[in-house]
Design a protein around this motif. Sequence first.
Motif, PDB file in Angstrom:
ATOM      1  N   GLY A 180       2.349  11.426  -4.093  1.00  0.00           N
ATOM      2  CA  GLY A 180       2.472  10.382  -5.098  1.00  0.00           C
ATOM      3  C   GLY A 180       3.309   9.207  -4.640  1.00  0.00           C
ATOM      4  N   THR A 181       3.837   8.440  -5.610  1.00  0.00           N
ATOM      5  CA  THR A 181       4.532   7.180  -5.325  1.00  0.00           C
ATOM      6  C   THR A 181       6.053   7.341  -5.297  1.00  0.00           C
ATOM      7  N   GLN A 226       9.489   4.592  -2.232  1.00  0.00           N
ATOM      8  CA  GLN A 226       9.359   3.175  -2.530  1.00  0.00           C
ATOM      9  C   GLN A 226      10.158   2.333  -1.531  1.00  0.00           C
ATOM     10  N   TYR A 246       1.408  10.639   1.189  1.00  0.00           N
ATOM     11  CA  TYR A 246       0.940   9.987  -0.028  1.00  0.00           C
ATOM     12  C   TYR A 246       0.277  10.943  -1.000  1.00  0.00           C
ATOM     13  N   THR A 292       0.831  -1.211   0.000  1.00  0.00           N
ATOM     14  CA  THR A 292       0.000   0.000   0.000  1.00  0.00           C
ATOM     15  C   THR A 292       0.862   1.255   0.000  1.00  0.00           C
ATOM     16  N   ASN A 293       2.012   1.200   0.665  1.00  0.00           N
ATOM     17  CA  ASN A 293       2.927   2.341   0.619  1.00  0.00           C
ATOM     18  C   ASN A 293       3.408   2.587  -0.801  1.00  0.00           C
ATOM     19  N   ASN A 294       3.816   1.531  -1.482  1.00  0.00           N
ATOM     20  CA  ASN A 294       4.424   1.695  -2.799  1.00  0.00           C
ATOM     21  C   ASN A 294       3.446   2.202  -3.852  1.00  0.00           C
ATOM     22  N   ARG A 295       2.163   2.031  -3.619  1.00  0.00           N
ATOM     23  CA  ARG A 295       1.192   2.605  -4.551  1.00  0.00           C
ATOM     24  C   ARG A 295       0.516   3.852  -3.982  1.00  0.00           C
ATOM     25  N   ALA A 296       1.089   4.371  -2.870  1.00  0.00           N
ATOM     26  CA  ALA A 296       0.602   5.598  -2.230  1.00  0.00           C
ATOM     27  C   ALA A 296      -0.895   5.515  -1.897  1.00  0.00           C
ATOM     28  N   ASP A 297      -1.297   4.357  -1.403  1.00  0.00           N
ATOM     29  CA  ASP A 297      -2.703   4.114  -1.040  1.00  0.00           C
ATOM     30  C   ASP A 297      -2.896   4.482   0.428  1.00  0.00           C
TER      31      ASP A 297
END
Length: 288
Positions: free
Chosen positions: A222-223, A226, A219, A168-173
């Motif tokens: 954006g992403t 990573q 977030y 979820t972090n890597n897709r900025a969710d």
Amino acid sequence: MPRRPLLTLALAAATLLPCSIALAATATPAAVVQADYDALNANDLDAFMALYAPRAQIFGLPKDPRSLVGARHEQMYGHDKLRAHFAKAMAAPVTPKIEQTESIALGELVVGRVRIVDPTRTEPTVMMVVYRVSDGLIHDLWHVVKETDDNRGHSAAALATMHALVETNNRADADGFLALFAPDSRHNRLSEDPDRLAWEQSKNIVDAASRDRVYRELYAKGTGLQVQTLASFAVGDLVAMHERITDTAKPGEVKELVSILRVRDGRVLDLWPLQRRIDTVSTAQAAR
């Protein structure tokens, strides 16, 4: 009397070293921990003692579930007491064998999952421990959790939650990430005291509202941030993880972080960052 599982205090890491060979002060922490393991399994008291600083501290399991640090074992504090304790233990007719099945090392810290097989017991003991090694000597040893009937079934789910945090972090969710924390989840911070393990609460995240604000602001950008999981393992409801973190806003910088999470019912209850390293890389390397 058989040696008790307290001999979990000297465990293992990844590289085999003959315990008869004295380690140089430049030996890696992982090699020192491995030598500790070798010395214990060989009942080599002199090799064992040569690995410990004069005032090395050994800590028992914490009674407070929001802490990684239990009470110090005063009966083993200082070389004289430590030698006396392990001389008696190693002289027992039956002694356990210790195997480290997982290991994470960064800086002075080594976090291990260890399995202790005691012939006098029906089942092995499984624990998570943390060593602090400096100048080739063990200065601190913390027993942070033991696998029990109460927590044994939580390991797989705890690891799944850890991986969900990274995803979820890597897709900025932001919604997905925040949903993985319990309302009263506690975030700690790196300790300035090397003898403590992230015992102070975060200054920025002190409750659910501040956690929500911090991560939504992050977030919203954006992403760019990573996370790559380099290693992870669980004992009970505790997960140890080693991450590599890159940020497009800082292309010349790579962070590595070792942390421990406590997870129950799919949510993080506690987060302890233990060790961090920041490396400078070239622009070409950062772009790979």
